[in-house]
Design a protein around this motif. Structure first.
Motif, PDB file in Angstrom:
ATOM      1  N   UNK A  21      34.942 -63.525 -49.264  1.00  0.00           N
ATOM      2  CA  UNK A  21      34.291 -62.459 -49.645  1.00  0.00           C
ATOM      3  C   UNK A  21      35.772 -61.715 -49.310  1.00  0.00           C
ATOM      4  N   UNK A  22      36.767 -60.422 -49.987  1.00  0.00           N
ATOM      5  CA  UNK A  22      37.532 -59.863 -50.328  1.00  0.00           C
ATOM      6  C   UNK A  22      37.823 -58.754 -50.204  1.00  0.00           C
ATOM      7  N   UNK A  23      37.846 -57.423 -49.495  1.00  0.00           N
ATOM      8  CA  UNK A  23      37.602 -56.209 -49.324  1.00  0.00           C
ATOM      9  C   UNK A  23      39.354 -55.669 -49.885  1.00  0.00           C
ATOM     10  N   UNK A  24      39.584 -55.735 -51.245  1.00  0.00           N
ATOM     11  CA  UNK A  24      40.797 -54.723 -51.212  1.00  0.00           C
ATOM     12  C   UNK A  24      41.339 -53.640 -51.658  1.00  0.00           C
ATOM     13  N   UNK A  25      41.666 -52.231 -50.854  1.00  0.00           N
ATOM     14  CA  UNK A  25      41.871 -51.454 -51.311  1.00  0.00           C
ATOM     15  C   UNK A  25      43.430 -51.017 -51.498  1.00  0.00           C
ATOM     16  N   UNK A  26      44.182 -50.167 -52.284  1.00  0.00           N
ATOM     17  CA  UNK A  26      45.071 -49.462 -52.456  1.00  0.00           C
ATOM     18  C   UNK A  26      46.170 -48.164 -51.379  1.00  0.00           C
ATOM     19  N   UNK A  27      45.544 -48.190 -50.355  1.00  0.00           N
ATOM     20  CA  UNK A  27      45.731 -46.853 -49.591  1.00  0.00           C
ATOM     21  C   UNK A  27      47.438 -47.160 -48.730  1.00  0.00           C
ATOM     22  N   UNK A  28      47.190 -46.018 -47.579  1.00  0.00           N
ATOM     23  CA  UNK A  28      48.834 -46.644 -47.551  1.00  0.00           C
ATOM     24  C   UNK A  28      49.012 -48.001 -46.205  1.00  0.00           C
ATOM     25  N   UNK A  29      48.228 -48.494 -46.184  1.00  0.00           N
ATOM     26  CA  UNK A  29      48.710 -49.788 -45.468  1.00  0.00           C
ATOM     27  C   UNK A  29      48.485 -49.461 -44.045  1.00  0.00           C
ATOM     28  N   UNK A  30      48.346 -50.664 -42.990  1.00  0.00           N
ATOM     29  CA  UNK A  30      47.835 -50.661 -42.019  1.00  0.00           C
ATOM     30  C   UNK A  30      49.004 -49.877 -40.507  1.00  0.00           C
ATOM     31  N   UNK A  31      50.292 -50.360 -41.282  1.00  0.00           N
ATOM     32  CA  UNK A  31      51.666 -49.247 -40.217  1.00  0.00           C
ATOM     33  C   UNK A  31      51.483 -47.939 -40.765  1.00  0.00           C
ATOM     34  N   UNK A  54      58.403 -53.356 -55.001  1.00  0.00           N
ATOM     35  CA  UNK A  54      59.924 -52.334 -54.409  1.00  0.00           C
ATOM     36  C   UNK A  54      59.875 -52.574 -53.131  1.00  0.00           C
ATOM     37  N   UNK A  55      58.697 -53.576 -52.776  1.00  0.00           N
ATOM     38  CA  UNK A  55      58.216 -53.429 -51.236  1.00  0.00           C
ATOM     39  C   UNK A  55      57.919 -52.673 -50.132  1.00  0.00           C
ATOM     40  N   UNK A  56      57.482 -51.217 -51.048  1.00  0.00           N
ATOM     41  CA  UNK A  56      56.820 -50.761 -50.003  1.00  0.00           C
ATOM     42  C   UNK A  56      55.064 -50.969 -49.712  1.00  0.00           C
ATOM     43  N   UNK A  57      54.476 -50.284 -48.763  1.00  0.00           N
ATOM     44  CA  UNK A  57      53.130 -50.654 -48.568  1.00  0.00           C
ATOM     45  C   UNK A  57      52.088 -50.521 -49.860  1.00  0.00           C
ATOM     46  N   UNK A  58      51.419 -50.866 -50.225  1.00  0.00           N
ATOM     47  CA  UNK A  58      50.019 -50.644 -51.738  1.00  0.00           C
ATOM     48  C   UNK A  58      49.438 -51.087 -51.223  1.00  0.00           C
ATOM     49  N   UNK A  59      48.290 -50.589 -49.527  1.00  0.00           N
ATOM     50  CA  UNK A  59      46.693 -51.670 -49.275  1.00  0.00           C
ATOM     51  C   UNK A  59      47.331 -52.402 -48.633  1.00  0.00           C
ATOM     52  N   UNK A  60      45.831 -52.574 -48.231  1.00  0.00           N
ATOM     53  CA  UNK A  60      45.159 -54.127 -47.540  1.00  0.00           C
ATOM     54  C   UNK A  60      44.624 -54.823 -47.959  1.00  0.00           C
ATOM     55  N   UNK A  61      44.443 -56.331 -47.598  1.00  0.00           N
ATOM     56  CA  UNK A  61      43.447 -56.902 -48.446  1.00  0.00           C
ATOM     57  C   UNK A  61      42.443 -57.284 -46.825  1.00  0.00           C
ATOM     58  N   UNK A  62      41.168 -57.463 -46.986  1.00  0.00           N
ATOM     59  CA  UNK A  62      39.849 -57.909 -45.699  1.00  0.00           C
ATOM     60  C   UNK A  62      39.965 -59.059 -46.081  1.00  0.00           C
ATOM     61  N   UNK A  63      40.104 -60.462 -45.824  1.00  0.00           N
ATOM     62  CA  UNK A  63      39.998 -61.671 -46.544  1.00  0.00           C
ATOM     63  C   UNK A  63      38.965 -62.362 -45.718  1.00  0.00           C
ATOM     64  N   UNK A  64      37.296 -62.723 -45.590  1.00  0.00           N
ATOM     65  CA  UNK A  64      36.272 -62.865 -45.028  1.00  0.00           C
ATOM     66  C   UNK A  64      36.135 -64.193 -45.575  1.00  0.00           C
ATOM     67  N   UNK A  65      36.177 -65.480 -44.938  1.00  0.00           N
ATOM     68  CA  UNK A  65      35.361 -66.617 -45.439  1.00  0.00           C
ATOM     69  C   UNK A  65      34.727 -66.883 -44.619  1.00  0.00           C
ATOM     70  N   UNK A  66      33.133 -66.943 -45.065  1.00  0.00           N
ATOM     71  CA  UNK A  66      31.958 -67.848 -44.689  1.00  0.00           C
ATOM     72  C   UNK A  66      31.392 -69.009 -44.624  1.00  0.00           C
ATOM     73  N   UNK A  67      31.050 -69.582 -44.128  1.00  0.00           N
ATOM     74  CA  UNK A  67      30.061 -70.831 -44.055  1.00  0.00           C
ATOM     75  C   UNK A  67      29.102 -70.753 -44.596  1.00  0.00           C
ATOM     76  N   UNK A  68      28.663 -71.882 -45.912  1.00  0.00           N
ATOM     77  CA  UNK A  68      26.996 -71.837 -46.506  1.00  0.00           C
ATOM     78  C   UNK A  68      26.537 -73.022 -46.413  1.00  0.00           C
ATOM     79  N   UNK A  69      26.911 -74.219 -45.785  1.00  0.00           N
ATOM     80  CA  UNK A  69      26.112 -75.441 -45.317  1.00  0.00           C
ATOM     81  C   UNK A  69      27.050 -75.371 -44.329  1.00  0.00           C
TER      82      UNK A  69
END
Length: 638
Positions: free
Chosen positions: A566-576, A623-638
């Protein structure tokens, strides 16, 4: 003149070789004559002897001929070690098992302890962690039963503890490994066991390297090298130089690393231990790669790879594939680079599955020192009961048995109470998480936003969002009664949540959901409201201070047979940038939902073979400028 010198040199070498052979033969004869009953004394009799194959065979046959079983056990153990040193692991195990059976037949505790530890080492080299743990634990059980252990038994104890520490290393439990190595070092310092101290400092260095403490790792590798120099241990020096060179590469000291590893190349090739030779070739190849000597690098990496394939050494294969991937990338052979990278991942996955990490971790917890003490106490109680049977009459015995039964019931009751207490704590944690997940500020602000629609006489909008808000609150309340919900239900709740939150942003946030076609959302279960804290972070930390286009994408796809991603991706200002803004505020929003969510995910994963993983990835534009954050969550299903 040159011919004369060469002839003299050859004569001296042949004389020395004949002298050494004669010395070993005489030691074999004297050992058969003495028939030493102590396995450790027989070991000392052959101390520092490097047996050749015909000499081992001679010791074995002479021992069998003279019915000297301890000598036969020793010979088979030497054979096992010889096969292990050239990575012939199956043959090694066969010889060690023959020695173990003989040790049990004649009830030689010393020989049994040594052989069990050697079997554990071979299993660990093959990544058969469960077998290694069982062998070392069996050795430890025998040692703990010895009332007045000799120094040799104490040395074996330190070896066993060190080996269990190595198992922790293999499983990535570095803190627990360090505890075991410290325990082993304390014993070895008392016994002035320099070889054991060299091994332990090497292991401690490896643990610190994997934790990320490179300076501490280097310090311990150098201590190990000092002990190996004192012991004049050639193989130990090879291992230390290889480890030190590895750290220097990681510290970007490539020339120094190259010099360190080249010092032991000849020794490694002379010793012929394929396991360590492959490691040395890998490290040398890697250092040459970093120095951009690509052709030379490929030569050594190919040698390491061949040894790894021929002898089935997973750890060597992973290193070879990783370095060859990096080499091909430098040479712009991107397809070959990708192929090697995939092979590395494949070997890692095979090793991971073979270890059955979750099973072994649960098993290890049962084999710590507390359980060993309980076993000793249990044996003591059994001995006491046996004495009572002999000394007391039948009535007293019956009373004793009844008392023991009551005591057992009491222990069981305490055990059940602890289980119930743990279950209650987990339930309270989940309920607390569910109550806190929906931030009170969100509820207050959502109602304020709906109130604004009412004040502005926008009845349709007010009714529309009030309906959504009531559905969301209903979903939250219903979630408190269940432990997990279908993924489809979770997505509906999150859609409602994002609609309400979006009111405060004048519906500027574009929220999109994308689900893989091969997923059945009704069958996949996850903890309720587990995605809400991540969406809340994306809005408040990523988008609230951003100007212009705002969007949040939630994607779900099947990562493998065992996981969904499950990926939650925003185009915000970045974590820093978000952190700087948060630090400058006098009143900060406290995000406690994430920590609670991690605890809930941990409890949820305990019911599966695999565990969850959570990763934050900073995104940048071209250009190397912050362009958001991606949260990647891997969940077991078996």
């Amino acid at each position: 003149m040159k011919f004369i010198y060469t002839s003299i040199l050859l004569f001296l070498i042949s004389t020395l070789s004949f002298s050494q052979k004669k010395n070993v033969d005489s030691l074999i004869v004297s050992a058969i004559e003495k028939k030493e009953s102590s396995y450790f004394k027989l070991q000392k009799h052959f101390k520092r002897v490097r047996f050749k194959e015909d000499q081992i065979e001679k010791l074995l046959k002479e021992s069998q001929k003279n019915n000297y079983v301890i000598g036969e056990i020793f010979a088979r153990n030497v054979q096992g070690r010889s096969h292990r040193n050239v990575t012939e692991y199956n043959k090694s195990v066969e010889k060690y098992k023959e020695a173990l059976n003989l040790s049990k037949e004649i009830k030689s505790i010393e020989a049994e302890i040594v052989t069990l530890n050697q079997l554990g080492v071979v299993c660990r080299r093959q990544d058969k962690i469960r077998g290694a743990l069982n062998y070392h634990q069996s050795a430890l059980d025998i040692i703990l039963k010895v009332e007045n252990p000799t120094n040799d038994i104490k040395i074996s104890n330190s070896i066993t503890i060190n080996s269990i520490g190595n198992i922790y290393l293999t499983l990535g439990q570095y803190e627990r490994a360090l505890e075991k190595f410290s325990e082993s070092i304390a014993l070895q310092k008392q016994l002035e066991d320099r070889r054991g101290l060299a091994i332990n400092h090497q292991n401690i260095g490896y643990a610190h390297k994997n934790i990320g403490d490179l300076d501490l790792a280097l310090e311990n590798y150098q201590k190990s090298l000092e002990y190996n120099r004192l012991n004049n241990d050639k193989l130990g020096k090879v291992i230390c130089h290889n480890s030190i060179s590895d750290i220097l590469i990681k510290q970007q000291k490539y020339n120094e690393a190259y010099e360190y590893i080249t010092e032991v190349i000849e020794s490694a090739e002379e010793i012929g231990n394929r396991y360590y030779l492959s490691e040395v070739y890998n490290t040398l190849g890697w250092s040459l790669l970093k120095l951009n000597r690509l052709k030379e690098s490929r030569g050594y990496l190919d040698k390491a790879l061949k040894i790894g394939i021929d002898n089935n050494i997973p750890s060597s294969l992973v290193l070879s594939y990783d370095h060859l991937s990096e080499l091909n990338e430098k040479e712009e052979n991107y397809k070959e680079s990708l192929d090697f990278f995939k092979k590395s991942i494949e070997v890692k996955n095979k090793t991971f599955n073979a270890k059955t990490i979750r099973y072994v971790n649960s098993l290890i917890s049962k084999y710590d020192s507390e359980v060993n003490n309980n076993k000793i106490k249990s044996l003591a109680r059994e001995n006491e009961i046996s004495k009572l049977k002999l000394l007391r009459n039948r009535n007293i015995l019956i009373i004793s048995l009844v008392s023991i039964a009551l005591f057992g019931v009491l222990l069981y009751s305490i055990y059940r109470q602890r289980l119930l207490k743990n279950d209650k704590q987990i339930l309270l944690l989940e309920q607390e998480a569910l109550r806190i997940q929906m931030n009170p500020h969100f509820v207050f602000n959502a109602l304020n936003s709906i109130k604004l629609y009412i004040i502005n006489n926008e009845q349709k909008n007010a009714v529309y969002y009030l309906n959504k808000f009531s559905k969301l609150i209903r979903n939250i309340l219903e979630s408190t009664t269940v432990k997990e919900v279908a993924l489809s239900e979770e997505l509906k709740t999150m859609n409602l949540y994002m609609s309400i939150e979006n009111i405060r942003f004048s519906n500027e946030i574009a929220y999109n959901e994308k689900v893989g076609d091969d997923l059945n959302l009704e069958r996949i279960k996850i903890p309720p409201l587990v995605l809400q804290p991540f969406l809340e972070n994306a809005i408040w930390h990523g988008l609230s201070s951003k100007k212009g286009e705002k969007k949040v994408d939630l994607t779900i796809e099947k990562f493998s047979k065992e996981f969904i991603e499950i990926n939650i991706i925003d185009n915000g200002i970045g974590r820093d940038a978000a952190f700087k803004i948060k630090s400058s505020k006098s009143l900060n929003r406290k995000s406690i939902g994430i920590d609670l969510t991690k605890e809930r995910l941990k409890n949820f994963s305990n019911e599966f073979i695999n565990t969850y993983s959570l990763e934050y990835i900073d995104l940048f534009d071209e250009n190397g400028k912050p362009n958001g954050t991606k949260v990647s969550l891997k969940l077991p299903i078996v």
